[in-house]
Design a protein around this motif. Structure first.
Motif, PDB file in Angstrom:
ATOM      1  N   LEU A  52       3.186   6.654  33.152  1.00 31.83           N
ATOM      2  CA  LEU A  52       2.213   6.486  32.139  1.00 31.83           C
ATOM      3  C   LEU A  52       0.890   6.269  31.580  1.00 31.83           C
ATOM      4  CD1 LEU A  52       2.641   8.371  29.143  1.00 31.83           C
ATOM      5  CD2 LEU A  52       3.762   6.566  28.320  1.00 31.83           C
ATOM      6  N   HIS A  53      -0.060   7.179  31.897  1.00 30.75           N
ATOM      7  CA  HIS A  53      -1.614   6.517  31.701  1.00 30.75           C
ATOM      8  C   HIS A  53      -1.887   6.849  30.003  1.00 30.75           C
ATOM      9  CE1 HIS A  53      -5.011   4.614  31.540  1.00 30.75           C
ATOM     10  NE2 HIS A  53      -6.283   6.145  31.506  1.00 30.75           N
ATOM     11  N   ILE A  54      -2.237   6.048  29.315  1.00 35.01           N
ATOM     12  CA  ILE A  54      -2.534   6.116  27.631  1.00 35.01           C
ATOM     13  C   ILE A  54      -3.689   5.341  27.315  1.00 35.01           C
ATOM     14  CG2 ILE A  54      -1.916   6.006  25.082  1.00 35.01           C
ATOM     15  CD1 ILE A  54       1.169   4.704  26.507  1.00 35.01           C
ATOM     16  N   THR A  55      -5.130   6.824  26.777  1.00 35.38           N
ATOM     17  CA  THR A  55      -5.942   6.006  26.488  1.00 35.38           C
ATOM     18  C   THR A  55      -6.092   6.722  24.936  1.00 35.38           C
ATOM     19  OG1 THR A  55      -7.021   8.140  26.977  1.00 35.38           O
ATOM     20  CG2 THR A  55      -6.889   6.211  28.615  1.00 35.38           C
ATOM     21  N   GLY A  56      -7.151   5.804  24.220  1.00 36.49           N
ATOM     22  CA  GLY A  56      -7.598   6.152  22.404  1.00 36.49           C
ATOM     23  C   GLY A  56      -8.799   5.445  22.119  1.00 36.49           C
ATOM     24  N   SER A  57      -8.524   5.433  21.051  1.00 41.77           N
ATOM     25  CA  SER A  57     -10.159   5.573  20.025  1.00 41.77           C
ATOM     26  C   SER A  57      -9.813   4.637  18.638  1.00 41.77           C
ATOM     27  CB  SER A  57     -10.986   5.875  20.322  1.00 41.77           C
ATOM     28  OG  SER A  57     -11.010   7.698  19.529  1.00 41.77           O
ATOM     29  N   SER A  58     -10.135   3.734  18.569  1.00 37.80           N
ATOM     30  CA  SER A  58      -9.964   3.087  16.708  1.00 37.80           C
ATOM     31  C   SER A  58     -11.020   2.584  17.067  1.00 37.80           C
ATOM     32  CB  SER A  58      -8.860   2.425  17.396  1.00 37.80           C
ATOM     33  OG  SER A  58      -9.343   0.450  17.885  1.00 37.80           O
ATOM     34  N   PRO A  59     -11.360   2.507  15.465  1.00 38.03           N
ATOM     35  CA  PRO A  59     -12.438   1.619  14.447  1.00 38.03           C
ATOM     36  C   PRO A  59     -12.882  -0.150  15.613  1.00 38.03           C
ATOM     37  CG  PRO A  59     -11.108   2.274  13.101  1.00 38.03           C
ATOM     38  CD  PRO A  59     -10.128   2.294  14.358  1.00 38.03           C
ATOM     39  N   ALA A  60     -13.972   0.194  16.111  1.00 43.59           N
ATOM     40  CA  ALA A  60     -14.130  -1.108  16.599  1.00 43.59           C
ATOM     41  C   ALA A  60     -14.412  -2.018  16.358  1.00 43.59           C
ATOM     42  CB  ALA A  60     -16.264  -0.542  17.000  1.00 43.59           C
ATOM     43  N   GLY A  61     -13.998  -3.305  16.982  1.00 42.24           N
ATOM     44  CA  GLY A  61     -13.119  -4.849  16.276  1.00 42.24           C
ATOM     45  C   GLY A  61     -12.539  -4.922  16.006  1.00 42.24           C
ATOM     46  N   LYS A  62     -11.287  -3.450  16.522  1.00 40.94           N
ATOM     47  CA  LYS A  62      -9.460  -3.560  15.893  1.00 40.94           C
ATOM     48  C   LYS A  62      -9.327  -3.787  17.331  1.00 40.94           C
ATOM     49  CE  LYS A  62      -9.904  -3.141  11.744  1.00 40.94           C
ATOM     50  NZ  LYS A  62      -9.823  -4.065  10.456  1.00 40.94           N
ATOM     51  N   ASP A  63      -7.905  -4.406  17.038  1.00 42.34           N
ATOM     52  CA  ASP A  63      -7.347  -4.420  18.114  1.00 42.34           C
ATOM     53  C   ASP A  63      -6.022  -3.249  17.949  1.00 42.34           C
ATOM     54  OD1 ASP A  63      -8.280  -6.959  19.268  1.00 42.34           O
ATOM     55  OD2 ASP A  63      -6.962  -8.054  18.407  1.00 42.34           O
ATOM     56  N   ILE A  64      -5.076  -3.195  18.933  1.00 44.21           N
ATOM     57  CA  ILE A  64      -4.384  -2.040  19.122  1.00 44.21           C
ATOM     58  C   ILE A  64      -2.869  -2.555  19.545  1.00 44.21           C
ATOM     59  CG2 ILE A  64      -3.500   0.341  20.302  1.00 44.21           C
ATOM     60  CD1 ILE A  64      -5.959   0.314  18.722  1.00 44.21           C
ATOM     61  N   THR A  65      -2.443  -2.182  18.358  1.00 45.09           N
ATOM     62  CA  THR A  65      -0.783  -2.434  19.064  1.00 45.09           C
ATOM     63  C   THR A  65      -0.133  -0.858  19.689  1.00 45.09           C
ATOM     64  OG1 THR A  65       0.428  -4.113  17.653  1.00 45.09           O
ATOM     65  CG2 THR A  65       1.173  -2.729  18.621  1.00 45.09           C
ATOM     66  N   PHE A  66       0.810  -1.378  20.372  1.00 48.77           N
ATOM     67  CA  PHE A  66       1.095   0.037  21.466  1.00 48.77           C
ATOM     68  C   PHE A  66       2.541  -0.019  21.195  1.00 48.77           C
ATOM     69  CE2 PHE A  66       3.538   0.915  25.457  1.00 48.77           C
ATOM     70  CZ  PHE A  66       3.174   2.222  25.390  1.00 48.77           C
ATOM     71  N   LYS A  67       3.509   0.792  20.802  1.00 47.31           N
ATOM     72  CA  LYS A  67       4.930   0.736  20.255  1.00 47.31           C
ATOM     73  C   LYS A  67       5.953   1.813  21.477  1.00 47.31           C
ATOM     74  CE  LYS A  67       7.028   0.859  16.748  1.00 47.31           C
ATOM     75  NZ  LYS A  67       7.598  -0.258  15.316  1.00 47.31           N
ATOM     76  N   MET A  68       6.477   2.821  21.686  1.00 46.10           N
ATOM     77  CA  MET A  68       7.087   3.825  22.310  1.00 46.10           C
ATOM     78  C   MET A  68       8.291   3.950  21.757  1.00 46.10           C
ATOM     79  SD  MET A  68       8.045   5.315  25.815  1.00 46.10           S
ATOM     80  CE  MET A  68       6.279   6.173  26.015  1.00 46.10           C
ATOM     81  N   VAL A  69       9.127   4.671  21.548  1.00 39.06           N
ATOM     82  CA  VAL A  69      10.829   5.484  20.357  1.00 39.06           C
ATOM     83  C   VAL A  69      11.007   5.937  21.467  1.00 39.06           C
ATOM     84  CG1 VAL A  69      10.283   3.745  18.663  1.00 39.06           C
ATOM     85  CG2 VAL A  69      10.155   6.116  18.690  1.00 39.06           C
ATOM     86  N   ASP A  70      12.097   6.287  21.640  1.00 35.01           N
ATOM     87  CA  ASP A  70      13.204   7.171  21.628  1.00 35.01           C
ATOM     88  C   ASP A  70      12.781   7.778  20.423  1.00 35.01           C
ATOM     89  OD1 ASP A  70      15.546   6.385  20.259  1.00 35.01           O
ATOM     90  OD2 ASP A  70      16.476   6.027  22.585  1.00 35.01           O
ATOM     91  N   SER A  71      14.167   8.924  20.738  1.00 30.57           N
ATOM     92  CA  SER A  71      14.628  10.475  19.663  1.00 30.57           C
ATOM     93  C   SER A  71      15.711   9.581  18.149  1.00 30.57           C
ATOM     94  CB  SER A  71      15.193  11.543  20.208  1.00 30.57           C
ATOM     95  OG  SER A  71      15.891  11.601  21.543  1.00 30.57           O
TER      96      SER A  71
END
Length: 560
Positions: A52-71
């Protein structure tokens, strides 16, 4: 770029990291917001085990946390990545679990308030089954199991047969017990597909802190009915265990127990350490400065009598594979598997291969295992030709410095020192040395020399000595390494004429010529020059490290 720790300020996203959270529908309503954070995936539908390849954007200077949950809201994965290094643009790759299907929700952002995260749903299917949903959550934590792909076949054409339909699972007090339905197993084993099978797979669906698979003598006979060299692979949420059926001489074991073979069964157990036991392992590792990357797991194989008493089977004649999931993709150069000795609270290295978020450990015995990360370097190897090799094996706890910050790469290495490194590389337990007139129990190397002799890695000299403090020669070293190949069940074929290119071939001792030829064929050693081998030249600590690295890679005991 990933972060090693998840930022504590991202409370909204991590509040449910360790416990099941609300179903997807609730997540969507609770977090619905117009947000500067974006998420993009290549597709919206995937198959299990795919990338799974995920890309995206957020305000500059912010770190991103990624989480995946099931149904059901069960957390499948949590990680943190740097967004601020790329003007708010982020990218993340994740291997989907092999045992999770249905609708998955990706949550990415830098906070829990409105506008600080984004959501995206994807669907994961298993084309080889009729399952389109469901979850295995509710007790396995955030870790997932991905079956080993480094050394085992993965489809029927390569000799794998799935026997999951022939098992029954029960869950009680956190213990999953797996037994066979003999009639269904007989039917599956009668299939022509099993005639060439090398691996028989069980995929245990239930999750718990312990998974115990029971094999009666009738089941063992059925499993080996088409191929006595078959391997039983038990896959669980805790990890996996690959047991060569031929290793189980039930009749002999039963005789030792004083019972009939028909009255015993074999139990394969995987126990995820809890509470004080887990804390002891993690605390001891932390004191060494290591980062623990997995839950400690106790793997055991036992013979169980009809009265319920059991006796562990602690040693095998060949290396046995077991796998455990790690918290995230690791650096294979600095991470390694270790065995924990409860009796004295110590660790020892175990040959380990990493594939994605899965670690496969190789050893001829059972114990408690975990995965650590241990980046290591020395101040005196900067610019040295063997710097990377030394750092690799030092990180894997195989080679040590002469001091905490000094390695002395160009110092000569003794016969005892190299024997100790070889034993450590192969995860051979130390035993008291006997049979050598110049090795006593008081010597620091006694256990290593004893283990090397028991494993037939060394033989000593005709006068009954080992000469532990003598500097080891190149031909002595490769002879030990070729014996290590044999100990690991790896035969090396070569043409003895490969040594004819060396002008000093007459100096190669007759007893070492075969080993020299095989070591050259295996890529473990080369000549000192294109035309000389220098068999009697003493080896350095750096040269020994490089040869051990090549040996481990040839055996597929570490990543290349």
């Amino acid at each position: 770029m990933k972060k090693s720790l998840i930022p504590g300020v991202i409370l909204g996203l991590l509040a449910a990291s360790l416990t099941p959270i609300a179903p997807t529908a609730f997540i969507a309503s609770a977090y619905a917001a117009t947000t500067p954070v974006t998420i993009s995936t290549t597709n919206t539908s995937y198959v299990v085990g795919s990338q799974l390849h995920i890309t995206g954007s957020s305000p500059a200077g912010k770190d991103i946390t990624f989480k995946m949950v099931d149904s059901t809201g069960y957390v499948i994965h949590v990680d943190a990545i740097y967004g601020k290094d790329n003007n708010g643009q982020y990218s993340f790759d994740f291997t989907l679990p092999s045992n999770k299907t249905g609708t998955m929700t990706i949550i990415a952002g830098y906070g829990g308030a409105s506008g600080e995260f984004a959501l995206k749903n994807i669907t994961v299917n298993n084309p080889s089954s009729n399952e389109t949903g469901g979850s295995r959550g509710g007790g396995g934590g955030g870790g997932v199991y991905i079956p080993p792909t480094t050394s085992q076949p993965t489809d029927n054409s390569a000799g794998t047969v799935n026997l999951t339909a022939a098992i029954k699972e029960s869950l009680s007090n956190g213990v999953v017990t797996v037994t066979f339905d003999s009639s269904k197993l007989t039917e599956l084993m009668s299939s022509s597909a099993t005639s060439a099978s090398k691996v028989l797979v069980l995929d245990v669906k239930e999750t718990g802190n312990t998974v115990k698979t029971e094999l009666t003598t009738q089941v063992l006979s059925l499993l080996a009915s088409k191929n006595e060299d078959v391997v039983l692979q038990v896959q669980t949420s805790i990890g996996a265990y690959n047991l060569p059926i031929k290793q189980l001489d039930v009749a002999s074991i039963a005789r030792e127990q004083g019972v009939s073979a028909s009255d015993v069964k074999i139990a394969i157990s995987m126990d995820k350490l809890q509470a004080d036991k887990a804390a002891a392992v993690n605390s001891t590792a932390s004191k060494q400065g290591w980062q623990v990357l997995s839950v400690p797991v106790d793997f055991t194989v036992s013979i169980v009598a009809s009265d319920g008493t059991s006796k562990p089977i602690n040693s095998f004649t060949r290396y046995v594979e077991r796998s455990i999931p790690v918290q995230s993709t690791v650096n294979a150069k600095t991470a390694t598997g270790v065995m924990y000795n409860e009796a004295n609270g110590t660790f020892s290295p175990v040959p380990t291969l990493f594939t994605g978020v899965n670690a496969t450990l190789f050893r001829k015995g059972n114990s408690i295992y975990t995965i650590i990360d241990n980046p290591k370097t020395f101040s005196d190897i900067s610019g040295h030709w063997a710097k990377n090799d030394i750092e690799l094996l030092a990180s894997k706890l195989i080679v040590n410095g002469i001091e905490n910050d000094k390695f002395a790469p160009d110092n000569n290495i003794t016969r005892a020192e190299f024997a100790a490194l070889l034993v450590r590389s192969l995860a051979v337990e130390e035993v008291k040395a006997t049979g050598f007139t110049d090795v006593t129990a008081a010597n620091w190397f006694s256990g290593a020399v004893g283990a090397a002799k028991a494993a037939q890695l060394i033989a000593g000299f005709e006068d009954g000595t080992f000469q532990p403090n003598a500097k080891i020669t190149r031909e002595q070293m490769v002879t030990m390494i070729i014996r290590a190949f044999q100990f690991a069940g790896k035969e090396v074929s070569s043409d003895s004429t490969v040594i004819n290119k060396f002008t000093d071939r007459a100096d190669i001792s007759d007893w070492s010529k075969d080993a020299v030829a095989k070591s050259i064929a295996a890529g473990v050693i080369q000549g000192m020059t294109d035309t000389t081998f220098a068999p009697h030249e003493n080896a350095t600590r750096a040269q020994a490290t490089l040869m051990l690295e090549r040996m481990l890679q040839y055996l597929q005991f570490i990543n290349k």
